[in-house]
Design an enzyme around this catalytic site. Sequence first.
Site, short mmCIF file in Angstrom:
data_model
loop_
_atom_site.label_atom_id
_atom_site.label_comp_id
_atom_site.label_asym_id
_atom_site.label_seq_id
_atom_site.Cartn_x
_atom_site.Cartn_y
_atom_site.Cartn_z
N ASP A 1 0.81 -1.21 0.00
CA ASP A 1 0.00 0.00 0.00
C ASP A 1 0.85 1.26 0.00
O ASP A 1 0.40 2.32 -0.44
CB ASP A 1 -0.92 -0.01 1.22
CG ASP A 1 -1.88 1.17 1.22
OD1 ASP A 1 -2.60 1.34 0.23
OD2 ASP A 1 -1.90 1.92 2.22
N MET B 1 -7.43 5.63 2.99
CA MET B 1 -7.61 6.75 2.06
C MET B 1 -6.39 6.98 1.18
O MET B 1 -6.42 7.87 0.32
CB MET B 1 -7.91 8.03 2.85
CG MET B 1 -9.21 8.00 3.62
SD MET B 1 -10.65 7.81 2.54
CE MET B 1 -10.53 9.28 1.55
N ARG B 2 -5.32 6.19 1.36
CA ARG B 2 -4.12 6.44 0.57
C ARG B 2 -4.38 6.24 -0.92
O ARG B 2 -3.85 6.97 -1.76
CB ARG B 2 -2.97 5.56 1.05
CG ARG B 2 -1.65 5.86 0.33
CD ARG B 2 -0.49 5.08 0.91
NE ARG B 2 -0.06 5.63 2.17
CZ ARG B 2 -0.08 4.99 3.33
NH1 ARG B 2 -0.57 3.75 3.38
NH2 ARG B 2 0.34 5.55 4.44
N ALA B 3 -5.22 5.27 -1.27
CA ALA B 3 -5.51 5.02 -2.67
C ALA B 3 -6.17 6.23 -3.33
O ALA B 3 -5.85 6.59 -4.47
CB ALA B 3 -6.41 3.79 -2.81
N VAL C 1 -3.43 8.89 -3.86
CA VAL C 1 -2.51 8.51 -4.94
C VAL C 1 -3.20 8.64 -6.29
O VAL C 1 -2.61 9.14 -7.26
CB VAL C 1 -1.99 7.08 -4.72
CG1 VAL C 1 -1.23 6.59 -5.95
CG2 VAL C 1 -1.09 7.03 -3.50
#
Length: 715
Positions: A193, A274-276, A279
Amino acid sequence: MNTPYPFTAIVGQDDLRLALLLNAVSPAVGGVLVRGEKGTAKSTAVRALATLLPEVAVVMGCRFSCAPAAPDPDCPDGPHEPGTGPTRPARMVELPVGASEDRLVGALDIERALADGVKAFEPGLLADAHRGILYVDEVNLLHDHLVDLLLDAAAMGASYVEREGVSVRHAARFLLVGTMNPEEGELRPQLLDRFGLTVEVAASREPAQRVEVVRRRLAYDDDPAAFTVRWTDDETALRARVVAARALLPRVRLGDGALLRIAAACAAFEVDGMRADIVMARTATALAAWAGRTAVRTEDVRQAALLALPHRRRRNPFDAPGLDEDKLDEVLDRFGPDEDEDDVQDENQDQGQGQGEGQDDDDPEPEPDGPDGGPDDPDGPGGPGNGDGPDGPPPPRQAPDGAPDTAGDGDPVDGPAPAEGDGAAQPVAAAPQQAAVAASEPFRARTLTVPGLGEGAAGRRSRARTEHGRTTGSHRPRGALTKLHLSATVRAAAPHQRARGRSGPGLVVRRDDLRQASREGREGNLVLFAVDASGSMAARRRMSAVKGAVLSLLLDAYQRRDKVGLVTFRGADAEVALPPTSSVDTAANRLESLATGGRTPLAAGLLRAREVLRVERLRDPARRALLVVVTDGRATGGVEPVRRASRAAGLLAADGIASVVVDCESGPVRLGLAGRLAVDLGGTPVTLEELRADVLAGLVRDVRGAGAGARGRVA
């Protein structure tokens, strides 16, 4: 200096090249993880990218590559006054798999820090890579704690070194690129991730393209300089496009419509956190800048999803990577055409092109266009190669309920065992092989550990002396000092202060006073499975439960960073279905296709397992082994099968191999043969039910092997 292979001369690998270029345009995307088989130009593409990055201005004499216009206020070589400085090419720094923590983050001179109070800091690779590229080949083989340090620095843009009250911080902003071959093991989902984008690469199956790859590579090897000159114009043009996209990036607008599409895609594919979303937003913005546009479109969101989501959908190593493109299109189509049509129309007029989004409402069916700046490449309808095929082969034929299951072995599954010494070789017709059955649902398995204190590779299974973990004592350093035990060092130096002429507040410390901290953590082990695939195990329900149990133990081995191997035995002999490897998903695939039938050559299975362990001990002597024998304990193959199996088990016990016997016997009458085998192995019998971590009997227990001269058992 070696001449790098030109980036523009790479044949194919469009996704790989695009992902690398997007990170060159916007390093905030978060780097690239390149997954693929060996020999697919992964390393070549990464090394070639460095020549496309713009030169960087640096402060003269600064070891941390501070920018003259905005130097780092916390730079260990600072403070620097803002101004101008010389330029140099952007660096590409390679992190070896066997690097130490000090080599990565840098090292403090502890002796000078104690004696003189001076922060004598030697920069590491993170400092060298600042404002350049940090490349990690075979990142899946890198120790976990190094990967954690690496990804933390990439996320924060800074590296922190803390040693016994002395701390150093410096900027560390770099383009992170990792390459890996999934056959050699997977990264943990938490680490996957942290990479912004992931690309799957494979060699082309088109003969013409393969011919062109060979032709260019041979030309490069014959004369690298001349080959590079042929691509100078293309390299210059691509470098200029990277610079232009970087300049345009701050002006790219990410509208609410694009943000809604991004959020909907992440929610539809159930990615964690929420990183996706972040990104994808950065990637879509970089894609728009790369295309020379100031507004993000649906096509940018779609491409960003294909690069940023596949690796974030994996929950365990047995999940296949990838993204359902039909589902993605369905999600994005819910929002209709792109917003800000007037801006799109103005942009299209400037470029002299008409876009479907900007047509009048009375045009019922606008024609689709290809991507900007390139030829049309419409997505065709899904075919049989898109992973949407049938759910595997049809189930094998099952015997009617109540019928005895001889499994081609001649023995009922739960019938009486052969007498001791019985089973002399007789001419027997070859038993038919039964088709493989699917594994039952895996479960959370109890923890099995190897006894004692090891010194193997970092992991999460058994106790070991490690560089990281709780401090348990101190000792004189046998090499370079890496972890200082401060109180022990002070105690060693204190009695000699008067004799050394101490006159000031500083402690006079000599090399002989330094003490290394002894630390205890966890190691990864070699978990070797010896699975009985004979006819007596072939009852459909039983084999499904056995495969589910082994699959659960494999998942546990993946989480604990173990190597795994698989030995199977049936018929007349045993075979190594999978040599020891870090690729747990490969072991799961071999297990899934395991067929059953024939007699039970238990002795052959144990001896083959012993040979595998012997060879692996020569290759990796520090990694301790745990043998897991999955059987009902029957031995029916060859001459005197029971006695030979007992002798083979005794040899493994004499080698000090920690072992567990998973007892698969079922039925109302149980003979306890697996328990006798466990006694001969010096191991412990465990039933399939006891493997579950939620069972009271499945609390964490050590496997006490014969390493200390005692027969092993689970306490």
